[in-house]
Design a protein around this motif. Structure first.
Motif, PDB file in Angstrom:
ATOM      1  N   THR A 133      -2.424   5.917   0.512  1.00  0.00           N
ATOM      2  CA  THR A 133      -3.486   4.998   0.892  1.00  0.00           C
ATOM      3  C   THR A 133      -3.384   4.653   2.380  1.00  0.00           C
ATOM      4  OG1 THR A 133      -3.194   4.094  -1.301  1.00  0.00           O
ATOM      5  CG2 THR A 133      -4.695   2.926   0.137  1.00  0.00           C
TER       6      THR A 133
ATOM      7  N   PHE B 249       0.464  18.473   3.891  1.00  0.00           N
ATOM      8  CA  PHE B 249       0.702  17.167   4.514  1.00  0.00           C
ATOM      9  C   PHE B 249       2.182  16.941   4.806  1.00  0.00           C
ATOM     10  CE2 PHE B 249      -3.170  14.428   4.582  1.00  0.00           C
ATOM     11  CZ  PHE B 249      -4.067  15.386   4.134  1.00  0.00           C
TER      12      PHE B 249
ATOM     13  N   GLY C 146      -7.989  20.919   2.753  1.00  0.00           N
ATOM     14  CA  GLY C 146      -8.725  20.983   1.489  1.00  0.00           C
ATOM     15  C   GLY C 146      -9.978  21.829   1.539  1.00  0.00           C
TER      16      GLY C 146
ATOM     17  N   ILE D 268      -6.694   7.754   8.651  1.00  0.00           N
ATOM     18  CA  ILE D 268      -7.628   8.850   8.941  1.00  0.00           C
ATOM     19  C   ILE D 268      -9.062   8.342   9.036  1.00  0.00           C
ATOM     20  CG2 ILE D 268      -8.643  10.966   7.980  1.00  0.00           C
ATOM     21  CD1 ILE D 268      -5.894  11.711   6.953  1.00  0.00           C
ATOM     22  N   LEU D 269      -9.391   7.358   8.193  1.00  0.00           N
ATOM     23  CA  LEU D 269     -10.765   6.853   8.216  1.00  0.00           C
ATOM     24  C   LEU D 269     -11.048   5.980   9.426  1.00  0.00           C
ATOM     25  CD1 LEU D 269     -11.489   6.164   4.461  1.00  0.00           C
ATOM     26  CD2 LEU D 269     -12.643   7.800   5.950  1.00  0.00           C
TER      27      LEU D 269
ATOM     28  N   PHE E  10     -15.240  22.094   6.700  1.00  0.00           N
ATOM     29  CA  PHE E  10     -16.293  21.155   6.301  1.00  0.00           C
ATOM     30  C   PHE E  10     -17.066  20.681   7.524  1.00  0.00           C
ATOM     31  CE2 PHE E  10     -13.268  20.210   2.722  1.00  0.00           C
ATOM     32  CZ  PHE E  10     -14.067  20.733   1.734  1.00  0.00           C
TER      33      PHE E  10
ATOM     34  N   GLU F  38      -4.782   7.463   4.322  1.00  0.00           N
ATOM     35  CA  GLU F  38      -6.227   7.467   4.174  1.00  0.00           C
ATOM     36  C   GLU F  38      -6.873   6.438   5.100  1.00  0.00           C
ATOM     37  OE1 GLU F  38      -7.533   7.062   0.050  1.00  0.00           O
ATOM     38  OE2 GLU F  38      -8.871   5.493   0.782  1.00  0.00           O
ATOM     39  N   GLN F  39      -6.293   5.258   5.133  1.00  0.00           N
ATOM     40  CA  GLN F  39      -6.838   4.199   5.984  1.00  0.00           C
ATOM     41  C   GLN F  39      -6.784   4.629   7.444  1.00  0.00           C
ATOM     42  OE1 GLN F  39      -4.799   0.443   5.773  1.00  0.00           O
ATOM     43  NE2 GLN F  39      -6.437  -0.630   6.865  1.00  0.00           N
TER      44      GLN F  39
ATOM     45  N   PRO G 282     -12.810  12.344  10.831  1.00  0.00           N
ATOM     46  CA  PRO G 282     -11.674  12.442   9.898  1.00  0.00           C
ATOM     47  C   PRO G 282     -11.499  13.848   9.326  1.00  0.00           C
ATOM     48  CG  PRO G 282     -13.188  10.671   9.242  1.00  0.00           C
ATOM     49  CD  PRO G 282     -13.767  11.296  10.452  1.00  0.00           C
TER      50      PRO G 282
ATOM     51  N   MET H 119       0.848  -1.201   0.000  1.00  0.00           N
ATOM     52  CA  MET H 119       0.000   0.000   0.000  1.00  0.00           C
ATOM     53  C   MET H 119       0.884   1.251   0.000  1.00  0.00           C
ATOM     54  SD  MET H 119      -3.087   0.764   2.644  1.00  0.00           S
ATOM     55  CE  MET H 119      -3.532  -0.920   2.941  1.00  0.00           C
ATOM     56  N   ASP H 120       0.588   2.194  -0.881  1.00  0.00           N
ATOM     57  CA  ASP H 120       1.420   3.404  -0.902  1.00  0.00           C
ATOM     58  C   ASP H 120       1.122   4.303   0.299  1.00  0.00           C
ATOM     59  OD1 ASP H 120      -0.770   5.246  -1.606  1.00  0.00           O
ATOM     60  OD2 ASP H 120      -0.782   4.117  -3.481  1.00  0.00           O
TER      61      ASP H 120
ATOM     62  N   LEU I  14      -1.792  21.001   7.400  1.00  0.00           N
ATOM     63  CA  LEU I  14      -3.005  20.541   6.722  1.00  0.00           C
ATOM     64  C   LEU I  14      -3.032  20.872   5.234  1.00  0.00           C
ATOM     65  CD1 LEU I  14      -6.006  21.233   9.119  1.00  0.00           C
ATOM     66  CD2 LEU I  14      -4.920  19.074   8.517  1.00  0.00           C
ATOM     67  N   GLU I  15      -2.243  21.850   4.802  1.00  0.00           N
ATOM     68  CA  GLU I  15      -2.268  22.225   3.395  1.00  0.00           C
ATOM     69  C   GLU I  15      -1.382  21.309   2.555  1.00  0.00           C
ATOM     70  OE1 GLU I  15      -2.542  24.247   5.831  1.00  0.00           O
ATOM     71  OE2 GLU I  15      -4.184  25.597   5.341  1.00  0.00           O
TER      72      GLU I  15
ATOM     73  N   VAL J 119      -7.737  16.542   7.307  1.00  0.00           N
ATOM     74  CA  VAL J 119      -7.523  16.419   5.867  1.00  0.00           C
ATOM     75  C   VAL J 119      -7.364  17.730   5.110  1.00  0.00           C
ATOM     76  CG1 VAL J 119      -8.604  14.178   5.761  1.00  0.00           C
ATOM     77  CG2 VAL J 119     -10.001  16.201   5.435  1.00  0.00           C
TER      78      VAL J 119
END
Ligand code: SF4
Lengths: 617, 231
Positions: free
Chosen positions: A5, A98, A23, A11-12, A253, A8-9, A17, A1-2, A95-96, A21
């Motif tokens: 990914t 990473f 954005g 954070i989820l 968000f 992402e795993q 989350p 896994m890069d 956050l901008e 992130v």
């Protein structure tokens, strides 16, 4: 896994989350190869709290307006996220981009409350940066801090390279320019700091030696290098109307504490409540013109899409153009489906027309902060509110259909007796009675009066800086007694965890010897101290004990008028002579008129370049 | 992409005769971390930033009228998201799309604006593409496709009334499966709409039955009303 990914795993797998992130609309992404300074603006608390903070929005916008600077945001990850990050060896990141914290040139923290100090250590550590200044020999990863707690930053003086006293809009870009210059010329950290401490408002703690008496009181604070100022004076912005203000905010968000457009009416306060640190730190009063505010409000609403706009200041009723401002804003917000959140205002001298308009605006619940239960004690603290004021406003509100009132008090004020505490409950009781006698009340609903108490913490740069806080036993005794005095079911009593107030008092007037205590407590697992579920007072007591220090020395001890404070070399414009005068008047329950009625000669006017040093017209 | 709107701004209809518009958008990348509730707020603010004439409900607490067809779980991506709303006057569809896209976050972009054709109740099925990172992709592919062949796939599902045993078999068809390096790509058609089905329920059932583990990324690729795409 890069890598992506994997992140992402991770954070989820944690709560909310959206905290981690970035954005968001309004967030700024630049090419890191096109900038010469990367700045990490760190808020030592959660995303939801940090994102609600106006100062951060201003400075984020200001720094990013410079093409050669990229400012990113960093917040304290919640414990679930931190645990996973540590387990996977992942560093705290901006956050901008990473990118990890240790890739940034300047790491800037904002110090809003004392109980966030340990989060600073935790964030640095999680970002791969040594927490003690002395362990960071290079210019890279310079750690700086601003915000109100800089008025006594001594408990974290060993961790931070440079503090900014006062307002940052001019000072911070000056520091950044100085840094860019030092970086380009290959200067050492020491060489840079020597230059930076010439900038008004900049305090480099390593350039001062502190000596103590055998009993622990400060004996002297002296610069240990030539050219270092003996006293550092805070910076202020001269004219708020022409000062930088962002045209856009980062729009989160996820739900945050305050998620809306904010207008800053003014800085400073004319009132002079003696317990209120902000009232002294931000002197003198400077107002922004109503015209500028309206324009900024429209710009902000258009660029953010916010559905609510709020007014921010220490005492919005005192804003001299409040009526024209509300008048104009009201029309704009109505047309554009925007809610105008009004602070609690003294509305006695508004026009009929404006009153009618305001009535149409939904208002949040009714709150008052009498702070003390008797007129005598309110005179001691110079809180200009009478029982009659409270009763009149409550009566009006009850007639208008309100049935809930919140009253804020601060037990533990100087000269307080049990009688003063009893009168807090009596006041609430009288509000309940008033409701029942009110013919226009909402008869379908019972009244509810909430009494919310939080223990007084004596703060530096205020007239109460000499006063010793109630001991933990006294605090608890008063709280229990007040609870016992309640006879009505209509009164709900809320009190804040007393041990956090004690720790806050230790830090507020602490000295440099506390640095090792902060470090050791953090090592014992103390951080997020302002979160009750995360507060371990026993660990703090242990850390203090190991350093041979006591809560009593810092929090409860009354200080003599001639004692040298740990912050004696830091000036906020308000003279010590004035603070002493106010302290003496307080003990005699004598009030001081507000700045508009009569200047009390606090000395803050010296900071003003204009108006021949007059603060208010 | 979208057909041009023949109507001009001047031809304002009374609001009750204004047709519902349907916006089709993608939710990709960092937008996968935004929950459905937060998407609603994000859309409202984006519409406001774009300055589009969105219709607000009347009454005591006016709010933007908007409904979403098939709420997406947090962590999923989608190329087929729909949102219905109404304007106070009609505008060119291309213009709506370009103005809104400029105001939306990068990872949420509208790809079509049209009139609402079917009611959201008409939705019956959806397609998903799952990217699975198993320990052994080829073994996973074979065992997973065999798992899906069973006459019955019983699993525990958390409901409001506690745990319940359900059969997943009638809820999906495995349309395809292939390995791509360390990953395995699955395509699924599932029931959707009134009776919704989260594809990770199936992979979770497989992990539980097989003892294998893996990370699953989900992308919704299409939504159907009967045999046709939902429009
Ligand atoms: S100098 Fe006078 S008017 Fe100005 S802040 Fe001080 S007391 Fe108020």
């Amino acid at each position: 896994m890069d890598q992506k990914t994997a992140l992402e795993q991770l954070i989820l797998s944690v709560q909310k989350p959206g905290r981690y992130v970035g954005g968001e609309p309004g967030s700024i992404v630049k090419d890191k190869n096109e900038v010469s300074l990367r700045f990490a603006f760190c808020f030592p608390d959660t995303y939801e709290i940090g994102m609600s903070h106006l100062g951060m929005k201003i400075l984020y916008g200001l720094l990013n307006a410079q093409p050669d600077i990229w400012c990113e945001r960093v917040f304290a990850p919640w414990v679930d996220m931190e645990e996973k990050m540590r387990a996977q060896g992942m560093k705290l990141y901006g956050l901008e981009s990473f990118d990890p914290l240790d890739e940034f040139d300047i790491i800037g923290f904002t110090l809003q409350y004392e109980l966030s100090f340990t989060n600073i250590l935790n964030m640095l550590d999680l970002g791969g940066i040594p927490v003690y200044s002395k362990d960071r020999p290079g210019l890279k990863n310079l750690v700086i801090a601003g915000g109100p707690c800089c008025c006594n930053p001594e408990p974290i003086a060993d961790f931070v390279d440079l503090f900014q006293l006062g307002e940052g809009e001019e000072m911070l870009p000056e520091i950044c320019r100085c840094y860019q210059d030092a970086k380009e010329r290959g200067l050492s950290k020491e060489e840079f700091l020597l230059k930076a401490c010439q900038i008004g408002g900049v305090y480099v703690p390593a350039f001062y030696d502190v000596e103590y008496f055998p009993d622990g009181r400060v004996k002297s604070i002296t610069p240990n290098r030539p050219g270092v100022p003996a006293v550092v004076e805070k910076r202020i912005i001269q004219d708020l109307s022409t000062a930088y203000y962002p045209k856009n905010f980062v729009v989160p968000f996820i739900d945050t504490v305050h998620d809306r457009a904010i207008l800053e009416l003014m800085r400073g306060c004319i009132r002079g409540c003696r317990f209120c640190q902000a009232g002294f730190l931000y002197r003198p009063l400077r107002e922004k013109s109503a015209e500028v505010l309206c324009r900024q409000g429209k710009d902000l609403c258009q660029s953010t899409g916010y559905e609510e706009i709020s007014l921010s200041s220490l005492s919005s009723s005192d804003y001299s153009e409040i009526e024209p401002l509300l008048d104009q804003l009201y029309d704009y917000t109505q047309e554009n489906h925007i809610n105008l959140a009004l602070p609690s205002l003294r509305i006695d001298n508004f026009s009929e027309e404006l009153l009618d308009k305001i009535k149409a605006v939904r208002r949040s619940g009714l709150t008052f902060a009498p702070e003390a239960g008797t007129q005598r004690l309110r005179d001691v603290i110079n809180k200009n509110i009478t029982e009659e004021d409270i009763f009149t406003s409550c009566r009006l509100a009850f007639e208008g259909g309100y049935s809930a009132v919140k009253l804020y008090f601060m037990p533990g004020l100087p000269t307080e007796t049990m009688y003063d505490c009893e009168q807090i409950i009596d006041l609430a009781q009288q509000v309940v009675g008033l409701y029942h006698r009110c013919p226009g009340r909402n008869k379908d609903r019972g009244v509810n009066v909430t009494v919310s108490v939080s223990t007084f913490v004596p703060k530096p740069q205020t007239p109460f800086q000499w006063f010793g806080q109630d001991t933990l036993d006294q605090i608890v005794e008063k709280q229990l007694h007040m609870k016992d005095c309640i006879t009505s079911k209509k009164i709900s009593f809320k009190y804040h965890a007393s041990k956090t107030s004690v720790l806050e008092a230790v830090f507020a007037r602490g000295d440099r010897r506390l640095c090792d205590v902060v470090y050791n407590a953090w090592k014992k697992g103390c951080y997020f101290d302002s979160w009750d579920e995360h507060f371990y007072f026993d660990r703090w007591e242990q850390a203090l004990q190991e350093a041979g220090l006591t809560v009593w020395f810092y929090a409860n001890r009354h200080r003599e008028l001639d004692e040298i404070f740990p912050w004696s070399h830091l000036s906020y414009g308000v003279s010590e002579a004035f603070l002493k005068r106010e302290w003496e008047k307080a003990q005699k329950a004598q009030t001081t008129p507000n700045c508009r009625q009569q200047c009390a000669g606090c000395g803050a006017n010296r900071l003003l370049a204009r108006k021949e040093g007059k603060c208010v017209e | 992409m979208s057909e041009a709107m023949p109507m001009e701004r001047e031809t304002e209809l009374p609001i009750e005769q204004m047709p519902n518009l349907r916006l089709f958008y993608r939710k990709r990348g960092r937008a996968k971390y935004i929950s459905h509730l937060d998407i609603t707020r994000c859309m409202q603010r984006s519409l406001k930033r774009a300055g589009l004439p969105v219709w607000y409900t009347q009454g005591f607490n006016p709010h933007m009228y908007m409904t979403f067809a098939l709420p997406l779980a947090l962590g999923y991506e989608s190329d087929y998201e729909c949102m219905d709303l109404r304007f106070t006057h009609l505008m060119d569809f291309e213009e709506i799309q370009s103005r809104l896209n400029a105001a939306l976050p990068r990872d949420i972009q509208v790809w079509k604006v049209d009139f609402q054709k079917e009611k959201p109740l008409a939705i019956t099925q959806a397609d998903y593409r799952l990217t699975v990172y198993p320990q052994d992709p080829e073994r996973f592919r074979q065992e997973f496709s065999a798992f899906c062949e069973q006459p019955e796939i019983l699993t525990q599902k958390r409901t409001k009334k506690g745990m319940k045993t359900v059969d997943l078999k009638p809820e999906f068809t495995l349309l395809g499966h292939q390995t791509e390096g360390e990953r395995c790509i699955l395509t699924l058609r599932t029931t959707a709409g009134q009776k919704n089905f989260n594809p990770t329920l199936l992979t979770d059932a497989f992990w539980a039955a097989s003892g294998q583990t893996g990370y699953v990324q989900v992308l919704r690729t299409a939504v159907y009303a009967g045999e046709k795409l939902f429009e």
